[in-house]
Design an enzyme around this catalytic site. Structure first.
Site, PDB file in Angstrom:
ATOM      1  N   LYS A  17     -16.086  16.817  10.346  1.00 22.89           N
ATOM      2  CA  LYS A  17     -17.351  16.643  10.995  1.00 22.89           C
ATOM      3  C   LYS A  17     -17.572  18.054  11.793  1.00 22.89           C
ATOM      4  O   LYS A  17     -17.006  18.480  12.616  1.00 22.89           O
ATOM      5  CB  LYS A  17     -16.968  15.669  12.489  1.00 22.89           C
ATOM      6  CG  LYS A  17     -17.715  14.465  12.081  1.00 22.89           C
ATOM      7  CD  LYS A  17     -17.455  13.529  13.351  1.00 22.89           C
ATOM      8  CE  LYS A  17     -18.532  12.352  13.166  1.00 22.89           C
ATOM      9  NZ  LYS A  17     -18.362  11.163  14.052  1.00 22.89           N
TER      10      LYS A  17
ATOM     11  N   TRP B 249     -21.444  14.904   9.298  1.00 24.16           N
ATOM     12  CA  TRP B 249     -20.425  14.735   8.492  1.00 24.16           C
ATOM     13  C   TRP B 249     -20.842  15.670   7.275  1.00 24.16           C
ATOM     14  O   TRP B 249     -21.619  15.560   6.377  1.00 24.16           O
ATOM     15  CB  TRP B 249     -20.234  13.324   8.005  1.00 24.16           C
ATOM     16  CG  TRP B 249     -19.622  12.468   9.205  1.00 24.16           C
ATOM     17  CD1 TRP B 249     -19.251  12.766  10.222  1.00 24.16           C
ATOM     18  CD2 TRP B 249     -19.239  11.124   8.877  1.00 24.16           C
ATOM     19  NE1 TRP B 249     -18.764  11.861  11.219  1.00 24.16           N
ATOM     20  CE2 TRP B 249     -19.001  10.669  10.209  1.00 24.16           C
ATOM     21  CE3 TRP B 249     -19.659   9.799   8.074  1.00 24.16           C
ATOM     22  CZ2 TRP B 249     -18.644   9.305  10.479  1.00 24.16           C
ATOM     23  CZ3 TRP B 249     -19.384   8.724   8.218  1.00 24.16           C
ATOM     24  CH2 TRP B 249     -18.773   8.309   9.659  1.00 24.16           C
TER      25      TRP B 249
ATOM     26  N   THR C  50       0.867  -1.164  -0.149  1.00 25.34           N
ATOM     27  CA  THR C  50       0.041   0.052  -0.025  1.00 25.34           C
ATOM     28  C   THR C  50       1.026   1.131   0.060  1.00 25.34           C
ATOM     29  O   THR C  50       2.129   1.084   0.220  1.00 25.34           O
ATOM     30  CB  THR C  50      -1.009  -0.113   1.230  1.00 25.34           C
ATOM     31  OG1 THR C  50       0.084  -0.043   2.388  1.00 25.34           O
ATOM     32  CG2 THR C  50      -1.486  -1.194   1.349  1.00 25.34           C
TER      33      THR C  50
ATOM     34  N   GLU D 199      -5.893  -3.656  -1.290  1.00 19.85           N
ATOM     35  CA  GLU D 199      -6.368  -4.838  -0.443  1.00 19.85           C
ATOM     36  C   GLU D 199      -7.478  -5.605  -1.113  1.00 19.85           C
ATOM     37  O   GLU D 199      -7.587  -6.781  -0.663  1.00 19.85           O
ATOM     38  CB  GLU D 199      -6.827  -4.381   0.934  1.00 19.85           C
ATOM     39  CG  GLU D 199      -5.483  -4.064   1.717  1.00 19.85           C
ATOM     40  CD  GLU D 199      -5.137  -2.479   1.762  1.00 19.85           C
ATOM     41  OE1 GLU D 199      -5.535  -1.937   0.548  1.00 19.85           O
ATOM     42  OE2 GLU D 199      -4.696  -1.831   2.634  1.00 19.85           O
TER      43      GLU D 199
HETATM   44  P1  AMP Z   1      -4.831   2.237  -3.407  1.00 16.34           P
HETATM   45  O1  AMP Z   1      -5.007   1.065  -2.398  1.00 16.34           O
HETATM   46  O2  AMP Z   1      -3.699   2.938  -3.383  1.00 16.34           O
HETATM   47  O3  AMP Z   1      -5.385   1.740  -4.578  1.00 16.34           O
HETATM   48  O4  AMP Z   1      -6.017   3.167  -2.732  1.00 16.34           O
HETATM   49  C1  AMP Z   1      -7.349   2.900  -2.455  1.00 16.34           C
HETATM   50  C2  AMP Z   1      -7.840   4.064  -1.842  1.00 16.34           C
HETATM   51  O5  AMP Z   1      -8.030   4.931  -3.167  1.00 16.34           O
HETATM   52  C3  AMP Z   1      -9.456   3.677  -1.564  1.00 16.34           C
HETATM   53  O6  AMP Z   1      -9.574   2.911  -0.353  1.00 16.34           O
HETATM   54  C4  AMP Z   1     -10.085   4.899  -1.674  1.00 16.34           C
HETATM   55  O7  AMP Z   1      -9.941   5.731  -0.623  1.00 16.34           O
HETATM   56  C5  AMP Z   1      -9.482   5.760  -2.868  1.00 16.34           C
HETATM   57  N1  AMP Z   1     -10.244   5.508  -3.940  1.00 16.34           N
HETATM   58  C6  AMP Z   1     -10.052   4.519  -5.118  1.00 16.34           C
HETATM   59  N2  AMP Z   1     -10.830   4.820  -6.071  1.00 16.34           N
HETATM   60  C7  AMP Z   1     -11.707   5.782  -5.712  1.00 16.34           C
HETATM   61  C8  AMP Z   1     -12.875   6.362  -6.392  1.00 16.34           C
HETATM   62  N3  AMP Z   1     -13.442   6.094  -7.452  1.00 16.34           N
HETATM   63  N4  AMP Z   1     -13.276   7.411  -5.650  1.00 16.34           N
HETATM   64  C9  AMP Z   1     -12.786   7.889  -4.415  1.00 16.34           C
HETATM   65  N5  AMP Z   1     -11.901   7.120  -3.700  1.00 16.34           N
HETATM   66  C10 AMP Z   1     -11.237   6.066  -4.359  1.00 16.34           C
END
Ligand code: AMP
Length: 561
Positions: free
Chosen positions: A442, A447, A190, A335
């Site tokens: 918040k 929210w 990550t 994940e």
């Molecule tokens: P990663 O593991 O680096 O791919 O990041 C995942 C995170 O990116 C998710 O838990 C979201 O917070 C954010 N994310 C991915 N796709 C979207 C989307 N279409 N809209 C908003 N947030 C997103």
């Protein structure tokens, strides 16, 4: 009730393994092309058949170097044919392909290489200086392999092996061994905005099932008639599964290499008749700017997946209305291999008034089969799917993480993975991400969705990029502060921008202040780094806070932590 032995099905128990995807493509779509813009500068073209042969040569070379099944072989590389060979030539004989994001801080990369215990690292020569920096910190790496031929080896301090020479020594006469489908396939870390990056270790089974899911018509919907250009890097969550879904469906692959600016992408899309692409909103901003400035249109691109961060509705409109390209908004995470939801309409939804359809398509969409989801409140109880209730989003399924690599404690809550995202789900089952839980604002206990606030700002013609963060407030605890980067050569005042919100969001969601900056901080995967932004604006005092401070003299005006 008496216990009876269950009657078992009588079908073959053939394991779901990753190399079978490439074997399928080599046999059934053998002459379909894989085209790559190389860092050497030229366009390289060959076929799935060629790719499988070279992936087998790589497997033979790695075995000759002493790599054992289960050991990690890392890549530091752009999207290209050699990276694809590494995807299969490692995993194909039971080793694990660990894709490293070169945009992380070098010290984080060193941490990852050591944590993963990488045996070898394959790298594009662009990253030669990075390898020189890493090598002394990663003494357990047995060899660094430059993805180049002898003529293109840069001068380096680190002794390196040469990829093409290693392959030439092998004949490619190699049968992929029988593998257990639960064996590890890929290791992706990550981006680690807080603390050290954590590893998600996929299995052959999860990768193949994810490839099936990604290919479904209402997911990415790839086919043998598509030419697919993944802009999303192969070093970020397996390029959203495209290197697996393309061979599964027989789609042509077009790899852009390191040049991801609007002009380079557009020219490659046109010359290779690309029909489908996928990437994060930031990349598409560059492409759309180029199209507007150059006054050009797409002749073959008809759909694109946008995800990784929220796709601003203004971007969706521009793609569809000005360029005739269907936008599929997608949500997922490392994940989750990563796909979770995609925005495609049912027949019934597509009969509704256009404005209603758009509203749905702006959301992150519905889950694909294989992903089960729920939103829960603070008490852990499921919230209704009414499009109003916000909650922590939990997921489960065969391509969702069970445990992080080399970590004992389980991240699961009652068997579900808490995503760290906050969302609503509407009666159409469409998910809408409103925030990361740690970015939520918040105000007076209620929210406010920072993504909604950012989307309105981005729709203003003078705004290039916007981020909304929580700022300390004596009366409401937190109120939204909008941080904006203006488009070059354009101007907009704080007052005009705030007035732009009238009628677009609830009055109490309108930010209390606007700050203009030259650029916003981003993570290595292009997401807004709100933690850093909150740090930068830690001492920012909202004008409304000064006003309310007079009414609440006993409340300290403390910076929001
Ligand atoms: P990663 O593991 O680096 O791919 O990041 C995942 C995170 O990116 C998710 O838990 C979201 O917070 C954010 N994310 C991915 N796709 C979207 C989307 N279409 N809209 C908003 N947030 C997103």
């Amino acid at each position: 009730m008496t216990m009876t032995t269950p009657l078992l099905g009588q079908m073959m128990d053939v394991p779901l393994t990753v190399p079978s995807l490439l074997t399928h493509a080599a046999r059934h779509f053998g002459s379909t092309e894989i085209v790559s813009r190389r860092i050497e500068g030229d366009l390289h073209r060959y076929t799935y058949r060629d790719c499988e042969k070279r992936a087998k040569q790589l497997a033979q070379a790695l075995i000759a170097l002493g790599v054992a099944p289960g050991e990690r072989v890392a890549t530091l590389a752009w999207n290209g044919y050699r990276h694809l060979e590494a995807y299969y030539g490692t995993v194909g004989f039971g080793a694990v392909c660990h894709t490293i994001n070169p945009r992380l801080f070098p010290d984080q990369i060193a941490y990852i290489v050591n944590h993963a215990d990488d045996a070898y690292v394959l790298f594009d020569t662009t990253f030669a200086p990075l390898v020189d920096h890493l090598a002394p910190q990663c003494p357990k790496v047995r060899g660094w392999i430059a993805l180049a031929d002898v003529g293109h080896l840069p001068a380096m301090q680190t002794p390196v092996l040469n990829y093409e020479t290693l392959l030439q020594a092998q004949d490619g006469q190699f049968e992929w061994p029988e593998l257990d489908e639960r064996q590890a396939s890929y290791l992706c870390y990550t981006s680690g905005t807080t603390g050290n990056p954590k590893g998600a270790l996929y299995s052959h089974r999860s990768t193949v099932l994810h490839a099936f899911g990604a290919s479904l018509p209402d997911a990415m919907g790839l086919s043998a008639r598509d030419a697919v250009l993944p802009v999303v890097p192969m070093f970020h969550v397996n390029a959203w599964g495209i290197p697996h879904a393309a061979p599964l469906t027989g789609a042509k692959l077009v790899f852009p290499g390191k040049d991801l600016d609007g002009k380079s992408l557009y020219e490659l899309m046109e010359s290779e008749h690309v029909t489908f692409s996928a990437g994060v909103p930031t990349v598409w901003l560059g492409l759309l700017n180029y199209l507007r400035e150059a006054g050009v249109k797409f002749s073959s691109l008809n759909r694109t997946v946008i995800g990784g961060s929220a796709c601003p509705p203004a971007m969706l409109r521009t793609f569809e209305d000005d360029y005739g390209v269907q936008v599929i908004h997608a949500w997922g995470m490392t994940e989750m291999s990563p796909l979770g939801t995609l925005s495609k309409l049912t027949w019934e939804q597509s009969q509704r008034p256009p404005a209603e359809q758009r509203k749905l398509l702006e959301k992150q969409g519905h889950a694909i089969f294989g992903v089960d989801m729920k939103i829960v409140g603070d008490d852990g109880r499921s919230l209704p799917w009414d499009g109003v209730a916000f909650g922590d989003l939990h997921v489960r399924g065969p391509w969702v993480i069970d445990r992080y690599f080399r970590k004992d404690e389980s991240p699961l809550v009652d068997g579900w993975f808490p995503t760290g995202d906050v969302a609503t789900i509407d009666p159409d089952s469409f998910l809408q991400i409103t925030d990361r839980s740690k970015d939520v604002i918040k105000s007076g206990g209620e929210w406010i969705s920072s993504i909604d606030i950012e989307n309105v700002a981005i729709a203003h013609p003078a705004v290039a990029e916007a981020a909304c963060i929580a700022c300390a407030h004596p009366k409401w605890t937190e109120r939204p502060l909008l941080v904006v980067v203006k488009r070059p050569g354009m101007d907009v005042s704080r007052e005009t921008l705030l007035a732009f919100y009238d009628g677009k969001v609830a009055k109490w969601w309108i930010p209390d202040d606007v700050a203009f900056v030259d650029e916003l901080p981003h993570t290595a995967t292009g997401k807004l780094q709100k933690l850093k932004l909150r740090d930068i604006f830690r001492d920012h005092v909202l004008p409304s806070a000064l006003e309310d401070q007079k009414d609440c003299p006993l409340t300290p005006l403390s910076p929001h932590a």
